[in-house]
Design an enzyme around this catalytic site. Sequence first.
Site, mmCIF file in Angstrom:
data_model
loop_
_atom_site.group_PDB
_atom_site.id
_atom_site.type_symbol
_atom_site.label_atom_id
_atom_site.label_comp_id
_atom_site.label_asym_id
_atom_site.label_seq_id
_atom_site.Cartn_x
_atom_site.Cartn_y
_atom_site.Cartn_z
ATOM 1 N N HIS A 48 5.124 6.995 11.341
ATOM 2 C CA HIS A 48 4.644 6.838 9.975
ATOM 3 C C HIS A 48 3.802 8.093 9.704
ATOM 4 C CE1 HIS A 48 3.446 5.212 6.278
ATOM 5 N NE2 HIS A 48 2.856 4.101 6.642
ATOM 6 N N ARG B 234 0.797 -1.199 0.000
ATOM 7 C CA ARG B 234 0.000 0.000 0.000
ATOM 8 C C ARG B 234 0.841 1.264 0.000
ATOM 9 N NH1 ARG B 234 -3.635 -1.710 1.727
ATOM 10 N NH2 ARG B 234 -2.347 -3.044 3.022
ATOM 11 N N THR B 235 1.790 1.363 0.899
ATOM 12 C CA THR B 235 2.519 2.618 1.047
ATOM 13 C C THR B 235 3.402 2.887 -0.160
ATOM 14 O OG1 THR B 235 2.492 2.283 3.434
ATOM 15 C CG2 THR B 235 3.995 3.942 2.594
ATOM 16 N N ARG C 207 11.377 3.705 3.725
ATOM 17 C CA ARG C 207 10.869 2.916 4.840
ATOM 18 C C ARG C 207 12.047 2.157 5.420
ATOM 19 N NH1 ARG C 207 5.506 -0.562 5.470
ATOM 20 N NH2 ARG C 207 4.836 1.593 5.710
ATOM 21 N N LYS D 13 25.277 -6.199 3.001
ATOM 22 C CA LYS D 13 26.728 -6.280 3.146
ATOM 23 C C LYS D 13 27.216 -5.409 4.300
ATOM 24 C CE LYS D 13 27.038 -6.761 -1.909
ATOM 25 N NZ LYS D 13 27.318 -5.967 -3.127
#
Lengths: 309, 309, 309
Positions: C137, C56-57, C109, C87
């Site tokens: 958020h 969704r985001t 995110r 890494k």
Amino acid sequence: MIKLHHIIESQQFNRHFLEKELFPLAKEMEKIAKQGGSDILSGKKMFTLFYEPSTRTRASFEIAMSLLGGKVVFSTENARQFSSAAKGETIEDTIKILNDYLPDVIVLRYDEQGGAKRAAEISRAPIINAGDGAGQHPTQALLDLYTIQKEINKIAGTSIAMVGDLANGRTVRSLSYLYVKFPEVKIYFISSESAKMKDDIKDYLKKHNVWFEERNDLREIASKVDIIYQTRTQKERGALLEEHEKTESFCIVNQEVLDLMKKDAIIMHPLPRVDEISPEVDFDPRAAYFRQAENGLYVRMALLKMILL
Amino acid sequence: MIKLHHIIESQQFNRHFLEKELFPLAKEMEKIAKQGGSDILSGKKMFTLFYEPSTRTRASFEIAMSLLGGKVVFSTENARQFSSAAKGETIEDTIKILNDYLPDVIVLRYDEQGGAKRAAEISRAPIINAGDGAGQHPTQALLDLYTIQKEINKIAGTSIAMVGDLANGRTVRSLSYLYVKFPEVKIYFISSESAKMKDDIKDYLKKHNVWFEERNDLREIASKVDIIYQTRTQKERGALLEEHEKTESFCIVNQEVLDLMKKDAIIMHPLPRVDEISPEVDFDPRAAYFRQAENGLYVRMALLKMILL
Amino acid sequence: MIKLHHIIESQQFNRHFLEKELFPLAKEMEKIAKQGGSDILSGKKMFTLFYEPSTRTRASFEIAMSLLGGKVVFSTENARQFSSAAKGETIEDTIKILNDYLPDVIVLRYDEQGGAKRAAEISRAPIINAGDGAGQHPTQALLDLYTIQKEINKIAGTSIAMVGDLANGRTVRSLSYLYVKFPEVKIYFISSESAKMKDDIKDYLKKHNVWFEERNDLREIASKVDIIYQTRTQKERGALLEEHEKTESFCIVNQEVLDLMKKDAIIMHPLPRVDEISPEVDFDPRAAYFRQAENGLYVRMALLKMILL
């Protein structure tokens, strides 16, 4: 031009659609692709939502869209692991929300049979089933038939050997439903005992009076058919195929089979292939599987045009 | 402008190409990028096919294409896990099919040495090797040399210390082949006993009469070189580096090394880095590694132009 | 129009911004989206960098950008596993390098609290926090408030029940900070003992003299509130929620709760949902969660416009 909406299963199409609508348009699309594309789908938005591995199918849909001037505005290659599905969201909720983001078409590969149908039931935007678990893969069946028409110049009256892991392969399922819309076709199902075609398809063929036979050695019928449609063992579907592996040598397409085949027959395969086709076969002109993959691009361009224009 | 096709290994380029073609064009590309891009590659189609983790490399290729007006029409970030490769498909089959989808260029990162060459052998579209296992990473070597030229104003006559996990790093391999095309250069290979540069490179240097020396303590030669090229332990290549880890403290770039270095020397690193460069080094003007990463964008824009126009 | 730069946490916004800038612009964006988009962000480049699962985001940001004519030139859906982070690269190094590739905005995110702030500290390009672990958020909070305004026609003076896994959900944290910028609001935190709202938020509310109460049974207050904001158990944050699972039946939105609710109250949920909302609730007009998801597209379009124009 016919207007399409959802593409869920191959049964939804008939012979007229294939011969009069899809095949001529796919041919036109081949020209357009080779000239570098067009912009007839300019402004149209595709979402691709894949819950299972794929290169070829996602690539061919996204490239088809791009070649017609449309845009892939959202693409996810492993929705199962990297999306809300991992948090337990249903396919219905995901599709409902994606619809709010205003797609013109959603290409969906789902990992359970029936997923595309469930999605279509609640989606305003057209859903294209790009494979639903062990269910169907209808656009593959359409490109398969386009390939037969292009290579052999007819479908009616031909005979086909579907070979390999028929129990778990969705392409042979989708193809069976569609192939038998053409008169006087013959099907040989060739597999080990444990990988036989499931009863739902065989019942469908009986109901529609289609001639078919089950065998376990490709060499016995290689000289009789116009098309050998080879498939791959679907290890990712958890097939219990011990016995199959013992006897699968009877199902390999190799020099021995090439020597038996008619001069104008063809070998098809939905790809990817592993070792069910021997390397020497690639050099035989009857090996049609790479041409078949190429046709996928043109058929998908045609379908997108019919859905989006 | 020279026309390029496949980019497979750094040996394929010579000094003339670098100095007369690539470097001037990369400089021009920097201007174009900073002015927001151009559309000289409008209509051109890139596929990116990555079988191994990457941010920087995939990003810089896709953004380079985009800045020149071209389109990334298909991109997959972990082809090993999420594509037909997981079903056992060979790189040859994958590339053959992708070619049917009409790319103008394919950027390939493969997880085994030789993958790019195998791909190029059957691909109509140009293949750019974006790293093939422990093999090569030629566009990295090109941007490395561009960085040396830009920072030090010459390559011929310079001396370099290649430091770290030389046995498993492909960037130092690709760079070695290319650096020695310039006269009077000197190379110090600095590593623990278990991470020494492999014989194929050392034999190549001997054959071409290039001066090199092997050491295990960076501090002994820090004052002698123009370039310290630091690298990271390639843990993902399964390096057995116990002894290396014991002695790797001799290979870290830190304040002690900075104090020893020439005033106009530079520190390079292909990035990502972990702890082989101490944090204080970032603030020293001789730390060139972020400028080096930036140069990657311009060099890749130049390469794409030479391949696609 | 106000000019935005980084979006890191919901506290950075005030009531004036929401009511006078964001809400009117989001409304305008809804019209633009439904008319097929515009090209005001033509030439602007977005990078999306996701270290955690999302559909969704990421979808709504990328589609928002696309609808305004901007381009997503680089997108990675699991940076944790498939990039240099695997890494050992720090978020600071990754962001520093991506900046050299000339983004106009980076949507990030991250999987640890504080990641967006760390990124913003070294990024020239605006960073949009699209979730940072158990942190915040903020764009979710903005769309939540837009939804309340749109559905109830006011925010000041309303009362809300935040329900579910309050200890681990970042949406309720971000929403709490922002909701209390409006006068005379009331908050009920409803959860099991082990999933209670953390002290930092409760201290913040006390400091700002906001009325709140903690409860463990939704049914006791369902008749009192204007908004039920249901949330999902954050299993991916490793919540130790045994007791929570025992008592979470007191927190489900079902027919019993619907019967208790005011006629003009609404039910919100950041989605995805699992079973904390019973299926029958979807058919009640007070179920606002799909409209809320839709609003996310318009709010993100508005934010992108304020950042990029």
